[in-house]
Scaffold this motif. Structure first.
Motif, PDB file in Angstrom:
ATOM      1  N   PHE A 276     -80.027  -4.438  76.208  1.00 15.26           N
ATOM      2  CA  PHE A 276     -79.290  -4.127  77.429  1.00 15.26           C
ATOM      3  C   PHE A 276     -78.721  -5.402  78.044  1.00 15.26           C
ATOM      4  O   PHE A 276     -77.545  -5.470  78.394  1.00 15.26           O
ATOM      5  CB  PHE A 276     -80.205  -3.408  78.428  1.00 15.26           C
ATOM      6  N   VAL A 277     -79.541  -6.437  78.159  1.00 14.05           N
ATOM      7  CA  VAL A 277     -79.094  -7.706  78.740  1.00 14.05           C
ATOM      8  C   VAL A 277     -77.965  -8.294  77.898  1.00 14.05           C
ATOM      9  O   VAL A 277     -76.962  -8.783  78.434  1.00 14.05           O
ATOM     10  CB  VAL A 277     -80.268  -8.692  78.896  1.00 14.05           C
ATOM     11  N   GLN A 278     -78.092  -8.246  76.579  1.00  8.05           N
ATOM     12  CA  GLN A 278     -77.051  -8.796  75.706  1.00  8.05           C
ATOM     13  C   GLN A 278     -75.714  -8.097  75.917  1.00  8.05           C
ATOM     14  O   GLN A 278     -74.682  -8.761  76.054  1.00  8.05           O
ATOM     15  CB  GLN A 278     -77.463  -8.678  74.235  1.00  8.05           C
ATOM     16  N   ILE A 279     -75.701  -6.773  75.941  1.00  6.12           N
ATOM     17  CA  ILE A 279     -74.424  -6.056  76.078  1.00  6.12           C
ATOM     18  C   ILE A 279     -73.831  -6.271  77.472  1.00  6.12           C
ATOM     19  O   ILE A 279     -72.627  -6.469  77.613  1.00  6.12           O
ATOM     20  CB  ILE A 279     -74.550  -4.553  75.723  1.00  6.12           C
ATOM     21  N   VAL A 280     -74.658  -6.282  78.495  1.00  3.29           N
ATOM     22  CA  VAL A 280     -74.140  -6.475  79.854  1.00  3.29           C
ATOM     23  C   VAL A 280     -73.558  -7.878  80.014  1.00  3.29           C
ATOM     24  O   VAL A 280     -72.470  -8.047  80.567  1.00  3.29           O
ATOM     25  CB  VAL A 280     -75.225  -6.161  80.910  1.00  3.29           C
ATOM     26  N   CYS A 281     -74.249  -8.885  79.497  1.00  4.56           N
ATOM     27  CA  CYS A 281     -73.720 -10.259  79.563  1.00  4.56           C
ATOM     28  C   CYS A 281     -72.410 -10.373  78.792  1.00  4.56           C
ATOM     29  O   CYS A 281     -71.452 -10.991  79.265  1.00  4.56           O
ATOM     30  CB  CYS A 281     -74.729 -11.250  79.007  1.00  4.56           C
ATOM     31  N   CYS A 282     -72.378  -9.792  77.624  1.00  5.45           N
ATOM     32  CA  CYS A 282     -71.169  -9.858  76.811  1.00  5.45           C
ATOM     33  C   CYS A 282     -70.007  -9.142  77.503  1.00  5.45           C
ATOM     34  O   CYS A 282     -68.882  -9.641  77.511  1.00  5.45           O
ATOM     35  CB  CYS A 282     -71.437  -9.243  75.438  1.00  5.45           C
ATOM     36  N   LEU A 283     -70.274  -7.993  78.097  1.00  3.41           N
ATOM     37  CA  LEU A 283     -69.221  -7.276  78.824  1.00  3.41           C
ATOM     38  C   LEU A 283     -68.641  -8.136  79.935  1.00  3.41           C
ATOM     39  O   LEU A 283     -67.426  -8.167  80.139  1.00  3.41           O
ATOM     40  CB  LEU A 283     -69.761  -5.966  79.411  1.00  3.41           C
ATOM     41  N   ARG A 284     -69.497  -8.851  80.640  1.00  4.26           N
ATOM     42  CA  ARG A 284     -69.041  -9.696  81.752  1.00  4.26           C
ATOM     43  C   ARG A 284     -67.971 -10.684  81.309  1.00  4.26           C
ATOM     44  O   ARG A 284     -67.009 -10.938  82.015  1.00  4.26           O
ATOM     45  CB  ARG A 284     -70.223 -10.436  82.362  1.00  4.26           C
ATOM     46  N   ASP A 285     -68.129 -11.236  80.107  1.00  2.00           N
ATOM     47  CA  ASP A 285     -67.214 -12.277  79.644  1.00  2.00           C
ATOM     48  C   ASP A 285     -66.115 -11.760  78.717  1.00  2.00           C
ATOM     49  O   ASP A 285     -65.278 -12.541  78.265  1.00  2.00           O
ATOM     50  CB  ASP A 285     -68.005 -13.361  78.914  1.00  2.00           C
ATOM     51  N   SER A 286     -66.109 -10.474  78.427  1.00  2.00           N
ATOM     52  CA  SER A 286     -65.168  -9.925  77.452  1.00  2.00           C
ATOM     53  C   SER A 286     -63.841  -9.510  78.065  1.00  2.00           C
ATOM     54  O   SER A 286     -63.736  -9.253  79.264  1.00  2.00           O
ATOM     55  CB  SER A 286     -65.779  -8.701  76.763  1.00  2.00           C
ATOM     56  N   THR A 287     -62.851  -9.446  77.200  1.00  2.00           N
ATOM     57  CA  THR A 287     -61.557  -8.863  77.531  1.00  2.00           C
ATOM     58  C   THR A 287     -61.516  -7.498  76.861  1.00  2.00           C
ATOM     59  O   THR A 287     -61.939  -7.351  75.720  1.00  2.00           O
ATOM     60  CB  THR A 287     -60.416  -9.749  76.989  1.00  2.00           C
ATOM     61  N   VAL A 288     -61.050  -6.500  77.585  1.00  2.00           N
ATOM     62  CA  VAL A 288     -60.946  -5.146  77.039  1.00  2.00           C
ATOM     63  C   VAL A 288     -59.490  -4.700  77.069  1.00  2.00           C
ATOM     64  O   VAL A 288     -58.671  -5.256  77.802  1.00  2.00           O
ATOM     65  CB  VAL A 288     -61.839  -4.146  77.808  1.00  2.00           C
ATOM     66  N   THR A 289     -59.184  -3.703  76.269  1.00  2.00           N
ATOM     67  CA  THR A 289     -57.842  -3.140  76.233  1.00  2.00           C
ATOM     68  C   THR A 289     -57.869  -1.811  76.980  1.00  2.00           C
ATOM     69  O   THR A 289     -58.691  -0.944  76.685  1.00  2.00           O
ATOM     70  CB  THR A 289     -57.377  -2.919  74.782  1.00  2.00           C
ATOM     71  N   VAL A 290     -56.974  -1.683  77.946  1.00  2.00           N
ATOM     72  CA  VAL A 290     -56.908  -0.481  78.777  1.00  2.00           C
ATOM     73  C   VAL A 290     -55.554   0.187  78.559  1.00  2.00           C
ATOM     74  O   VAL A 290     -54.517  -0.411  78.855  1.00  2.00           O
ATOM     75  CB  VAL A 290     -57.086  -0.815  80.278  1.00  2.00           C
TER      76      VAL A 290
END
Length: 185
Positions: A52-66
């Protein structure tokens, strides 16, 4: 929504779920979305706190396509090119365009803002054209945009392949969580 089995990803083998939490990845490492995909898969397969911590941290720094629906005022139709819609060409008209995120509805009738970890995940479901563009934005900007929407209850990452639901509470946590090697300064 059905969760499909994730694809094997040899480029992210170092992030298998039994590995310890990684240090903060660089923007270059996150750019193609493969780390995000692998960490998402790890969490959906095994909902341990570490994953959970890994995915949340990664999401914080990621760019997503909307995928965004573009509303063009009637008087501007014919004057707007695809390059203007996508922001690749400057135009005095760009300010007059309205962008709305594409949404999906699940079996429980919950409306979610659709976001994608990379362009491969979006292919076959949406295509860029006259009234749809793909905006690549940071997850933090995505959350800010989401918080301003009245009709969306959550964000769903990769809704058609291996969906991860991001509730309003989780969205607010994403901005504040830290990697284990980050200081509080």
């Amino acid at each position: 929504m059905r969760i499909n089995k994730a694809r094997e990803n040899p480029e992210t083998d170092s992030l298998k779920k039994e590995d310890p939490a990684p240090s903060r990845p660089t923007a270059e490492e996150l750019a193609d979305g493969k780390i995000l995909l692998q960490l998402k898969h790890n969490f959906l397969e095994d909902r341990r706190a570490e994953n959970f911590v890994q995915i949340v941290c990664c999401l914080r720094d990621s760019t997503v396509t909307v995928p965004m629906h573009v509303e063009i005022p009637e008087e501007l139709k014919g004057k707007i090119t695809q390059e203007i819609l996508e922001g690749k060409e400057e135009s005095e008209y760009r300010e007059d365009l309205k962008y709305f995120p594409m949404t999906v509805t699940n079996d429980a009738e919950e409306v979610s803002m659709a976001v994608f970890s990379n362009e491969e995940e979006i292919r076959g479901f949406y295509s860029q054209g006259e009234d749809c563009v793909f905006e690549e934005i940071s997850m933090l900007d995505c959350i800010e945009f989401f918080n301003g929407l009245d009709d969306c209850e959550q964000i769903v990452l990769d809704p058609f392949t291996e969906p991860l639901i991001i509730t309003k509470d989780l969205a607010s946590l994403i901005a504040t969580i830290k990697y284990k090697d980050e200081s509080d300064s």
